[in-house]
Structure formats: C-alpha cells, structure tokens
Enzyme design. Structure first.
Site, PDB file in Angstrom:
ATOM      1  N   HIS A 130       0.730  -1.173  -0.054  1.00  0.00           N
ATOM      2  CA  HIS A 130      -0.058  -0.208  -0.090  1.00  0.00           C
ATOM      3  C   HIS A 130       1.068   1.159   0.040  1.00  0.00           C
ATOM      4  O   HIS A 130       1.742   1.501   0.698  1.00  0.00           O
ATOM      5  CB  HIS A 130      -0.863   0.020   1.323  1.00  0.00           C
ATOM      6  CG  HIS A 130      -2.261  -0.835   1.041  1.00  0.00           C
ATOM      7  ND1 HIS A 130      -3.309  -0.651   1.699  1.00  0.00           N
ATOM      8  CD2 HIS A 130      -2.553  -1.889   0.166  1.00  0.00           C
ATOM      9  CE1 HIS A 130      -4.426  -1.640   1.592  1.00  0.00           C
ATOM     10  NE2 HIS A 130      -3.784  -2.285   0.367  1.00  0.00           N
ATOM     11  N   TYR A 189       4.407   6.587  10.079  1.00  0.00           N
ATOM     12  CA  TYR A 189       3.368   5.392   9.468  1.00  0.00           C
ATOM     13  C   TYR A 189       4.101   4.210   8.851  1.00  0.00           C
ATOM     14  O   TYR A 189       3.902   3.022   9.085  1.00  0.00           O
ATOM     15  CB  TYR A 189       2.297   5.892   8.699  1.00  0.00           C
ATOM     16  CG  TYR A 189       1.093   4.808   8.648  1.00  0.00           C
ATOM     17  CD1 TYR A 189       0.067   4.946   9.295  1.00  0.00           C
ATOM     18  CD2 TYR A 189       1.043   3.819   7.698  1.00  0.00           C
ATOM     19  CE1 TYR A 189      -0.879   3.841   9.405  1.00  0.00           C
ATOM     20  CE2 TYR A 189      -0.063   2.807   7.570  1.00  0.00           C
ATOM     21  CZ  TYR A 189      -0.809   2.948   8.392  1.00  0.00           C
ATOM     22  OH  TYR A 189      -1.790   1.881   8.351  1.00  0.00           O
ATOM     23  N   PRO A 233      -3.781   0.476  18.958  1.00  0.00           N
ATOM     24  CA  PRO A 233      -3.440  -0.085  17.766  1.00  0.00           C
ATOM     25  C   PRO A 233      -3.479   0.960  16.629  1.00  0.00           C
ATOM     26  O   PRO A 233      -3.055   0.712  15.369  1.00  0.00           O
ATOM     27  CB  PRO A 233      -4.688  -1.035  17.549  1.00  0.00           C
ATOM     28  CG  PRO A 233      -5.703  -0.717  18.526  1.00  0.00           C
ATOM     29  CD  PRO A 233      -4.915  -0.063  19.582  1.00  0.00           C
ATOM     30  N   TYR A 255      -9.056   5.247   7.415  1.00  0.00           N
ATOM     31  CA  TYR A 255      -9.181   5.659   8.920  1.00  0.00           C
ATOM     32  C   TYR A 255     -10.164   6.884   8.897  1.00  0.00           C
ATOM     33  O   TYR A 255     -10.193   7.695   8.283  1.00  0.00           O
ATOM     34  CB  TYR A 255      -7.830   6.381   9.482  1.00  0.00           C
ATOM     35  CG  TYR A 255      -6.765   5.322   9.661  1.00  0.00           C
ATOM     36  CD1 TYR A 255      -6.390   4.600  10.974  1.00  0.00           C
ATOM     37  CD2 TYR A 255      -5.885   4.892   8.764  1.00  0.00           C
ATOM     38  CE1 TYR A 255      -5.452   3.830  11.300  1.00  0.00           C
ATOM     39  CE2 TYR A 255      -5.005   4.005   8.733  1.00  0.00           C
ATOM     40  CZ  TYR A 255      -4.761   3.470  10.079  1.00  0.00           C
ATOM     41  OH  TYR A 255      -4.002   2.363  10.125  1.00  0.00           O
TER      42      TYR A 255
END
Ligand code: FAD
Ligand code: DHB
Length: 390
Positions: free
Chosen positions: A73, A385, A293, A201
């Site tokens: 991704h 990230y 998480p 998200y």
C-alpha cells in the site's frame, strides 16, 4: 535438566522471530509457549507490516508468501465527518507498507521454526524464572504433568502484555508508564471485498472507525466502542449498521456485508516498562510495551526489539563483548518511545473522547485540517506510519 544458550518465553511474533534470528547465527535456543500453536494462530491482530519488519522476515527465510500474497500500500485515506483525504506515503517518503496478517506471519515463522529443528514447547504450563542475577539462570515449567528445567545463559521475555517474565523483575527495579483510553476497538473479520483499495481511517462524531483488509476478498473492520460493551451486545447486523453510519457516502455504497469470521473487543492502552533488562533477562515486544492499535505499531516494535536483541546476542557469542547487550534497553526504548508518541497522537487525532470539551473537538478538527493542507504535516504522519528506521 536441559541446557540451551537462550531460553525464549512466548511464541508470538517476537519469540518466534527472535528464535529464528538466533538460529541464523548458530545460537541454540528453546521457545516455551503456554498455549497450543492453533490457539496462537487463532488470535486475529495486526495487519500492517513496515519494511524493516519485512527485512527481518527476509533474513530468516520466512517471507516468500508475504512477498507473493501481501498487498503493498502506497498510501492510506483519512475520512473526516464524511470527506475523504489521501496521504501518499510513496510520494512523501519513498516508502510503503505491506498488508499481511499477523496470523500469516506467525504461520510462516512456525514453518521455518519447524524446518530448523530447534525446540518449541507448546502447552508449557507454570513457566517460572529463577537465578536471573547469576551466570546461569533457570527456567522451570510443567509439560504433560512433569516438571522440567532449562539452564541457559540468557532469557528473552517475549510473553506479551501479561508477561510472567516482566513480573519476575523486582518492582523497585522497573519504572512503568501508562495511559488507559476511555474506549475500546470492536473488530470484525469477514470474507467480503474491502470497501476501498486502501485503508480508511475514519474520524466521526459517532466515534472512530477503520476499514482494513487481509486480502482482496477478506476485510477487517474496527469501530470505536464503549469499554462497557460486550460482544453479545454486537450482533453482526448492529456492527454493519454502526460502521455504515460512520463512513463517507462512497465507502458506504461500496460496503459489502457478510457473516463475521471473528469478532473481538480490544481495550486501548499505552504502556512502557523500563529498563527492558534485568541482569540476564531481556524483555521484547508487548512484554515491555503496549501501544494503542491506531497507527499499527505493536507488531513492528516487537520486530525491531528482537532485531536489536539478536544482534547483541550474536555479538556476545562471536566476540565475548557485552556492549550490545548493555545498550539494548536504551536502544530499543528510543524507538519504542517514538512509536508510543505516534500511536498516542493518531489515537488522539481520530477518536471521540467522551470527556472532550467543544474546545478539544475544535482543536482536533484544526489538527486534521492542518494535516490535509500542509505537506510537512502529512510527511510527519507518513514517515512514522511507514516506520522510523530500525
Ligand atoms: P504476543 O503476540 O502477545 O505473544 C506473546 C506470546 O506469549 C503468546 O503466544 C502467549 O500465549 C505467550 N505467553 C504469555 N504468557 C506466557 C507464559 N506465562 N508462558 C509461556 N508463554 C506465554 N500491531 C501492528 O504492528 N500492526 C497492526 O496493524 C496491529 N493491529 C492490532 C490490532 C489489534 C486489534 C490488536 C489487539 C493488536 C494489534 N497490533 C498491531 C499489536 C500486535 O498484535 C502486538 O503488538 C503483537 O502481537 C506483539 O507480539 P508479541 O510477540 O510481543 O506478543
Ligand atoms: C489494522 C490494525 C490497525 O491497528 C491499523 O492501524 C491498521 C490495520 C488491521 O488489523 O488490519
């Protein structure tokens, strides 16, 4: 009494990966796991793998299926009250993440472990640690009703958040830091096509949601829930209805529902125990630290910990130097705290906090607006990230 160089407690990702990193250096090790292998594989958890973690899996020969089946991704999407924005990891950092489930990583590591012939004892009960401050620590456990003992040079505590290894450290030798969030994540796995090619998200007044996946035909969804909720209060139909309410209209249109294969509630917590060493015991992974998480850092931190620890042990057995072992905790904690900060920040950015005032909510929205309008802000998210350097 048997003897090994390194006794590893726990056959989660940290323990299994450490075992194979040591094996590659010719270092003898035994893994003790409380549960059965099937039980360990039944826990549905992480899904986002950083390149550094992939590199470690490459180095132990456990990545062929990840490269064949994992989804690369280049970006992820953030939806704020119905409007979607994209963060382009590739453009901002030159890097990407791989979508590949923790279950599959564990399965691949179990396979290379079995092929290596090194010992893994499943259903090892009542594991206890002794003589940690001597040159020969001992691990005791029970298997099939018989008491067993392993003498070793070092012990690696890779036994997750409720670790017996961490509890073997005297309380006055450990400092702990903790934040408990006033909500949980309700996760659902289903054999349905994901709503989007990339993760979404979701920040919504009704609460956070996350659209993730395991493959082009298997979806993983999470919604923020109350800590007082139980799974019984969430039949599949209620989950899908609530998820749909939090999605933007495109995602809602693409949402394919189906029966859940797995459904579970996870509380959200930040936790660090330091130092990550007590004499001959080293802690790694969730045994030493937990992140909420959001941001997908837990498994990747477990991997970087055991990367450092295996290098330090290899240096010791090759040269006799304890330099790497002596700096392990400090080195691991530097990366742990950066991931703690990022996971706390992503959690704060995207969740509905019951105690937030209107001021807090406006600041949250301003922070999101800044993220979507500033390349520097987006780069800061992307850099963390995809994973800070190992
Ligand atoms: P664990 O996986 O907990 O393994 C510890 C092992 O030790 C277990 O098998 C346990 O049975 C065993 N054990 C425990 N006690 C004993 C004992 N007394 N004796 C012997 N064995 C024992 N992380 C990410 O990086 N990306 C994500 O996308 C992500 N998503 C997540 C989503 C959810 C819902 C959750 C809950 C977690 C997520 N994580 C994610 C976090 C990740 O799953 C954990 O950080 C990871 O499992 C840590 O690995 P570990 O080996 O340290 O611990
Ligand atoms: C998943 C979990 C996460 O915590 C996250 O940030 C992204 C993906 C997942 O399980 O797919």
């Amino acid at each position: 009494m048997t003897r090994t160089q390194v006794a590893i407690i726990g056959a989660g990702p940290a323990g299994l990966l450490l075992g194979q990193l040591l094996d590659k250096q010719g270092i003898d090790n035994v893994i003790l796991e409380r549960q059965t292998g099937a039980y360990v594989l039944g826990r549905i958890r992480a899904g986002i793998i950083e390149q550094g973690t992939v590199g470690l899996l490459d180095s132990v020969g456990a990545s062929a299926r990840l490269h064949a089946e994992g989804l690369v991704h280049d970006g992820a999407q953030v939806s704020v009250d119905g409007t979607r924005h994209r963060i382009d990891f590739r453009a901002l950092t030159g890097r990407a993440v791989t979508v590949y489930g923790q279950t599959e990583i564990t399965r691949d590591l179990m396979k290379v472990r079995a092929d290596s012939g090194r010992a893994t004892v499943y259903e090892a009960r009542d594991v206890s640690l002794h003589d940690l401050d001597s040159a020969t620590p001992i691990v005791r456990y029970e298997k099939d009703g018989a008491r067993q003992e392993i003498a070793c040079d070092y012990i690696a505590g890779c036994d997750g958040f409720h670790a017996v290894s961490r509890q073997a450290i005297p309380l006055n030798k450990l400092t702990t830091h903790e934040r408990i969030y006033p909500f949980g994540w309700l996760g659902l796995l289903s054999e349905t096509k994901p709503v989007s090619d990339e993760l979404i998200y979701v920040r919504h007044e009704r609460g956070f949601a996350l659209c993730s996946m395991r493959s082009p035909t298997r979806s993983r969804y999470y919604i923020q829930c109350s800590l007082a909720d139980s799974i019984d209060a969430w039949p599949d139909s209620r989950f899908w209805d609530e998820l749909a309410l939090r999605l933007d209209s495109d995602a809602r249109r693409n949402l394919v529902t189906g029966p859940s294969i797995e459904k579970s509630i996870a509380p959200l917590r930040s936790f660090v125990a330091e130092p990550m060493r007590y004499h001959r015991l080293f802690l790694a992974g969730d045994a030493a630290h937990i992140v909420p998480p959001t941001g997908a850092k837990g498994l990747n931190l477990a991997a970087s910990d055991v990367g450092y620890l295996s290098a330090a042990l290899a240096e010791f057995y090759r040269t006799g130097s304890t330099r790497g072992l002596d700096t392990y905790s400090e080195r691991a904690l530097r990366r742990v705290w950066l991931a703690e900060r990022f996971s706390w920040w992503m959690t704060s950015l995207l969740h509905h906090f019951p105690d937030h005032s209107s001021f807090d909510r406006r600041v949250q929205l301003a922070e999101l607006e800044y993220l979507f309008s500033s390349r520097a802000a987006a780069t800061a998210l992307a850099e963390n990230y995809v994973g800070l350097p190992f």
